[in-house]
Design a protein around this motif. Structure first.
Motif, PDB file in Angstrom:
ATOM      1  N   MET A   1      44.528  35.113  42.571  1.00 34.28           N
ATOM      2  CA  MET A   1      44.316  36.253  43.364  1.00 34.28           C
ATOM      3  C   MET A   1      45.498  36.976  43.594  1.00 34.28           C
ATOM      4  O   MET A   1      46.042  37.056  44.839  1.00 34.28           O
ATOM      5  CB  MET A   1      43.453  35.632  44.465  1.00 34.28           C
ATOM      6  CG  MET A   1      43.101  36.634  45.527  1.00 34.28           C
ATOM      7  SD  MET A   1      42.261  36.192  47.038  1.00 34.28           S
ATOM      8  CE  MET A   1      41.051  35.221  46.363  1.00 34.28           C
ATOM      9  N   TYR A  13      47.110  32.820  47.612  1.00 33.34           N
ATOM     10  CA  TYR A  13      45.837  33.536  48.338  1.00 33.34           C
ATOM     11  C   TYR A  13      46.538  34.432  49.654  1.00 33.34           C
ATOM     12  O   TYR A  13      47.324  34.137  50.201  1.00 33.34           O
ATOM     13  CB  TYR A  13      44.796  32.826  48.744  1.00 33.34           C
ATOM     14  CG  TYR A  13      44.252  31.765  48.086  1.00 33.34           C
ATOM     15  CD1 TYR A  13      43.838  32.097  46.736  1.00 33.34           C
ATOM     16  CD2 TYR A  13      44.455  30.212  48.364  1.00 33.34           C
ATOM     17  CE1 TYR A  13      43.308  31.037  45.859  1.00 33.34           C
ATOM     18  CE2 TYR A  13      44.286  29.219  47.614  1.00 33.34           C
ATOM     19  CZ  TYR A  13      43.714  29.524  46.433  1.00 33.34           C
ATOM     20  OH  TYR A  13      43.145  28.698  45.483  1.00 33.34           O
ATOM     21  N   GLU A 301      36.338  30.700  48.076  1.00 28.35           N
ATOM     22  CA  GLU A 301      35.090  30.545  47.236  1.00 28.35           C
ATOM     23  C   GLU A 301      33.962  31.680  47.536  1.00 28.35           C
ATOM     24  O   GLU A 301      33.362  32.271  46.873  1.00 28.35           O
ATOM     25  CB  GLU A 301      34.515  29.076  47.588  1.00 28.35           C
ATOM     26  CG  GLU A 301      33.418  28.871  46.862  1.00 28.35           C
ATOM     27  CD  GLU A 301      32.726  27.531  47.057  1.00 28.35           C
ATOM     28  OE1 GLU A 301      31.740  27.163  46.362  1.00 28.35           O
ATOM     29  OE2 GLU A 301      33.226  26.711  47.862  1.00 28.35           O
ATOM     30  N   GLU A 304      35.130  35.140  46.138  1.00 30.54           N
ATOM     31  CA  GLU A 304      34.851  35.409  45.009  1.00 30.54           C
ATOM     32  C   GLU A 304      33.396  35.239  44.809  1.00 30.54           C
ATOM     33  O   GLU A 304      32.734  36.168  43.860  1.00 30.54           O
ATOM     34  CB  GLU A 304      35.321  34.015  44.068  1.00 30.54           C
ATOM     35  CG  GLU A 304      36.703  33.789  44.042  1.00 30.54           C
ATOM     36  CD  GLU A 304      37.502  35.178  43.417  1.00 30.54           C
ATOM     37  OE1 GLU A 304      36.792  35.728  42.725  1.00 30.54           O
ATOM     38  OE2 GLU A 304      38.751  35.128  43.646  1.00 30.54           O
ATOM     39  N   LYS A 307      32.249  38.887  45.543  1.00 31.38           N
ATOM     40  CA  LYS A 307      32.745  39.853  44.587  1.00 31.38           C
ATOM     41  C   LYS A 307      31.656  39.769  43.467  1.00 31.38           C
ATOM     42  O   LYS A 307      31.287  41.045  43.163  1.00 31.38           O
ATOM     43  CB  LYS A 307      34.039  39.616  44.027  1.00 31.38           C
ATOM     44  CG  LYS A 307      35.257  40.255  44.887  1.00 31.38           C
ATOM     45  CD  LYS A 307      36.483  40.179  44.072  1.00 31.38           C
ATOM     46  CE  LYS A 307      36.937  39.028  43.067  1.00 31.38           C
ATOM     47  NZ  LYS A 307      38.262  39.357  42.456  1.00 31.38           N
ATOM     48  N   LYS A 308      31.261  38.753  42.961  1.00 35.32           N
ATOM     49  CA  LYS A 308      30.286  38.832  41.830  1.00 35.32           C
ATOM     50  C   LYS A 308      29.043  39.434  42.450  1.00 35.32           C
ATOM     51  O   LYS A 308      28.346  40.077  41.850  1.00 35.32           O
ATOM     52  CB  LYS A 308      30.012  37.452  41.665  1.00 35.32           C
ATOM     53  CG  LYS A 308      31.183  36.616  40.692  1.00 35.32           C
ATOM     54  CD  LYS A 308      30.716  35.130  40.687  1.00 35.32           C
ATOM     55  CE  LYS A 308      31.976  34.346  39.828  1.00 35.32           C
ATOM     56  NZ  LYS A 308      31.723  32.813  39.760  1.00 35.32           N
TER      57      LYS A 308
END
Length: 313
Positions: A1, A13, A301, A304, A307-308
């Motif tokens: 990241m 991060y 987690e 991410e 974002k998906k």
């Protein structure tokens, strides 16, 4: 990241733990740093020699970057600054004052300087003072806050329009989804306070941590604007403030009620009735006390996954 914040601080991060008084000692700071974020020792509640001890213990507990937060209204700030320089601290967050006062001093000694603001006006002034990054903190945040009551989702894009240096969002951020939201609005990273208060490593009292977990929507409010605006959990002390306001008090009367060491009494010593209990609105969605490393991992987690999800919209 990887982005401008991870590059600036040399961290994994873009998650920064806030430098909260009575909550962010060396245990919390070193744990967050070891987990890939940036831990911060909050010097606002520390005498100079106590800060020295916390820095030295943090240096033994982690080889990764960490920072010290220094409120500029601290009476012995010159001693605090001398200690961070002497002990080789690489990153300092300043707050509650004019960044021009100490930025040059720190940067001349190779220290990265970040300043905390609550408005566009002061973000611009901080950039002009030469800081390396800015934390823009919205009205939702716990502890001492801005008088203008600008929310984080309004403040971040407004500040982003006016500055070119890296921007860290703060106020109301406790999840990976919130992290994604403010980064879409222009932030390069997030500063997280309330969520880390409810961690095993936070130095705050266990009764205060439990109070945070129990807090619901509407259980915190910004008050004492005549002194220094602060967001508090409603308790007996808060009700005493409200009762005094009903009598149109003077500033001196408010100061007399506040007295000394109210925050220590509540957050560190565990007096849930007469103490000052500083926490953010986001406490309403904090339901457990967990390890700080787990908080970092959960945020990453969820970030991410969010974002998906957004790519599917």
């Amino acid at each position: 990241m990887e982005n401008r914040i991870t590059e600036l601080f040399k961290i994994q991060y873009p998650i920064i733990q806030a430098g909260m008084i009575w909550a962010s000692g060396w245990r919390l700071a070193s744990t967050v740093s070891n987990a890939g974020g940036l831990g911060i020792i909050g010097a606002g509640s520390m005498y100079p020699e106590v800060l020295r001890e916390h820095i030295q213990k943090c240096q033994r507990a982690t080889k990764k970057p960490f920072a010290v937060n220094i409120p500029m209204l601290y009476p012995d700030i010159d001693q605090l600054m001398s200690i961070v320089v002497e002990l080789g601290v690489k990153i300092v967050f300043t707050s509650a004052g004019n960044p021009k006062t100490w930025t040059s001093y720190l940067k001349e000694r190779g220290i990265i300087v970040v300043h905390v603001v609550s408005s566009v006006k002061f973000a611009v002034k901080a950039q002009e003072a030469g800081v390396d990054a800015i934390v823009a903190e919205g009205f939702e945040a716990g502890g001492h806050n801005g008088r203008d009551e600008t929310t984080t989702l309004t403040l971040i894009p407004a500040v982003k329009e006016k500055i070119t240096i890296p921007l860290i969002a703060a106020g109301g951020i406790a999840t990976g989804r919130a992290m994604l939201a403010v980064m879409v609005l222009g932030a390069d990273g997030v500063q997280v306070g309330s969520r880390f208060v409810a961690s095993y490593e936070a130095s705050s009292h266990e009764l205060f941590k439990q109070k945070v977990v129990e807090a619901g929507e509407g259980d915190t409010i910004l008050t004492l604007k005549e002194l220094a605006p602060v967001r508090l959990i409603k308790n007996k002390f808060f009700q005493d403030i409200q009762n005094l306001y009903a009598k149109s008090p003077s500033v001196d009367e408010l100061k007399q009620l506040l007295g000394r060491a109210r925050a220590k009494r509540g957050m560190f010593e565990g007096d849930m009735e007469e103490g000052e209990l500083e926490i953010g609105q986001v406490s309403a969605i904090i339901h457990d006390i967990k390890p700080a490393a787990e908080i970092v991992a959960d945020m990453v987690e969820e970030f991410e996954e969010a974002k998906k999800y957004c790519t599917q919209l």
